[in-house]
Design a protein around this motif. Structure first.
Motif, PDB file in Angstrom:
ATOM      1  N   ASP A 189      16.477   0.535 -70.507  1.00  0.00           N
ATOM      2  CA  ASP A 189      16.817  -0.846 -70.095  1.00  0.00           C
ATOM      3  C   ASP A 189      16.982  -0.928 -68.570  1.00  0.00           C
ATOM      4  N   TRP A 190      17.655   0.097 -68.013  1.00  0.00           N
ATOM      5  CA  TRP A 190      17.856   0.140 -66.548  1.00  0.00           C
ATOM      6  C   TRP A 190      16.508   0.175 -65.835  1.00  0.00           C
ATOM      7  N   LYS A 193      14.671  -3.062 -65.858  1.00  0.00           N
ATOM      8  CA  LYS A 193      15.344  -4.032 -64.980  1.00  0.00           C
ATOM      9  C   LYS A 193      15.043  -3.769 -63.496  1.00  0.00           C
ATOM     10  N   THR A 194      14.795  -2.527 -63.144  1.00  0.00           N
ATOM     11  CA  THR A 194      14.731  -2.169 -61.716  1.00  0.00           C
ATOM     12  C   THR A 194      13.372  -1.647 -61.244  1.00  0.00           C
ATOM     13  N   GLU A 272      24.136  -5.997 -62.940  1.00  0.00           N
ATOM     14  CA  GLU A 272      23.717  -5.724 -64.322  1.00  0.00           C
ATOM     15  C   GLU A 272      23.018  -4.366 -64.447  1.00  0.00           C
ATOM     16  N   GLU A 273      22.120  -4.064 -63.493  1.00  0.00           N
ATOM     17  CA  GLU A 273      21.386  -2.794 -63.581  1.00  0.00           C
ATOM     18  C   GLU A 273      22.311  -1.596 -63.317  1.00  0.00           C
TER      19      GLU A 273
END
Length: 352
Positions: A189-190, A193-194, A272-273
């Protein structure tokens, strides 16, 4: 005689501060110096740490962060003295009387850590290839850990008679696998996101956050000391080792640990990240996997009883972390749901 030797050893160093010692007490890593000008702490560090350590402390002072035990300059303005291939620096001696309970002490320390991180925070450029390389390397390592866990549990279950360690590992296997799966999913997920981002937030990290390195003066104000491991890096490098050490205890539902984390995030909110990466690394069951690997490879030769005790302690740590991680994940999900509901309500109001 011993006292004279101590005085003889520190006198050449203290001459640089125009201090004449009357009495010296030895502690583990520091000496308490009694003089006509007051009581001081003389600390010895490795010379290779000296320049960076002083630079980071001076940077924090310049940015207005004053909750560091002051380092006194010598008569000629230096912040450390090189003596017999050792580096020494001088500070005031703080009384460090505990006027608060353990919970309050940790609360204050994490509040100050968040302030330290906030004042030293800066965005740094990150190459997308470097981020991808770090992600793929970490994912590969964790996939190998999963292969090991699955292989070891199969080997244990094929045996007619398991050893006490193998039996205990079989009981723990499901929880370890679930933690690794959760950790891996948060890492994915990280990255999603990035992966298009070319920046990251770094801070000056203390490097060894502990209540032993957070001292109180006689007014009850707390100050960080022991900055020898300070460097520029992710705030996670301060938080995660501290949390792991704090939760390395008998099994307990550590609600206070969750409160400490949110005290920190009140003053240094995670993006969030950053929260995804924090939960991924925090939940990762590395210590218990390493305990199983050492046993499987026959390393350490600690004997069955000690190996079982070590595995059990790592399992307790895993479960303590699991409780904190699940609570944080739940709180963050509730926040996102509340935010989404508020945005939907605002949109409805604008349309009507």
């Amino acid at each position: 005689m011993e006292e004279k030797n101590r005085l003889r050893k520190v006198s050449p160093i203290l001459n640089h501060y125009s201090l004449e010692p009357h009495f010296v007490e030895d502690f583990v890593r520091v000496q308490k110096i009694y003089s006509s000008k007051g009581v001081f702490a003389l600390k010895k560090i490795k010379p290779q740490h000296g320049a960076d350590f002083i630079r980071h402390v001076q940077t924090l002072f310049q940015k207005g962060y004053n909750r560091i035990v002051p380092i006194y300059p010598t008569v000629d303005g230096r912040y450390a003295v090189l003596h017999q291939n050792e580096l020494f620096y001088l500070m005031p001696w703080l009384s460090n009387e505990e006027k608060e309970d353990r919970f309050e002490r940790h609360q204050q320390m994490l509040r100050e850590l968040a302030r330290l991180h906030t004042l030293s925070s800066r965005e740094v450029p990150i190459k997308k290839e470097d981020r991808t390389e770090h992600y793929e390397k970490t994912l590969q390592e964790w996939e190998k850990e999963k292969e090991f866990l699955d292989g070891f549990i199969e080997a244990c279950e094929r045996k007619e008679y398991m050893s006490p360690f193998e039996l205990m590992f079989s009981l723990y296997y499901h929880d370890v696998s679930q933690a690794l799966k959760f950790s891996t999913n948060k890492l994915k997920d990280w990255y999603e996101k990035t992966k298009e981002s070319d920046k990251a937030r770094t801070v000056i990290i203390h490097g060894k956050v502990s209540t032993e390195h957070f001292l109180y003066d006689d007014r009850g104000y707390g100050y960080f000391t022991n900055f020898e491991n300070a460097r520029q890096g992710s705030p996670l490098h301060d938080l995660l080792p501290f949390l792991s050490r704090t939760l390395k205890t008998y099994p307990k539902r550590s609600e206070e640990c969750v409160e400490w984390i949110y005290t920190y995030m009140k003053y240094f909110p995670f993006r969030e990240e950053e929260m995804l990466l924090f939960l991924s690394y925090f939940a990762h069951p590395g210590p218990i996997i390493r305990a199983a690997e050492h046993y499987y490879k026959g390393e350490g030769k600690r004997g069955e009883r000690k190996a079982v005790q070590h595995l059990q302690r790592q399992y307790w740590l895993l479960k303590n972390i699991e409780y904190a991680v699940m609570r944080i994940d739940e709180i963050e999900r509730q926040k996102q749901e509340a935010k989404a509901a508020a945005e939907a309500q605002a949109q409805e109001g604008a349309q009507s």
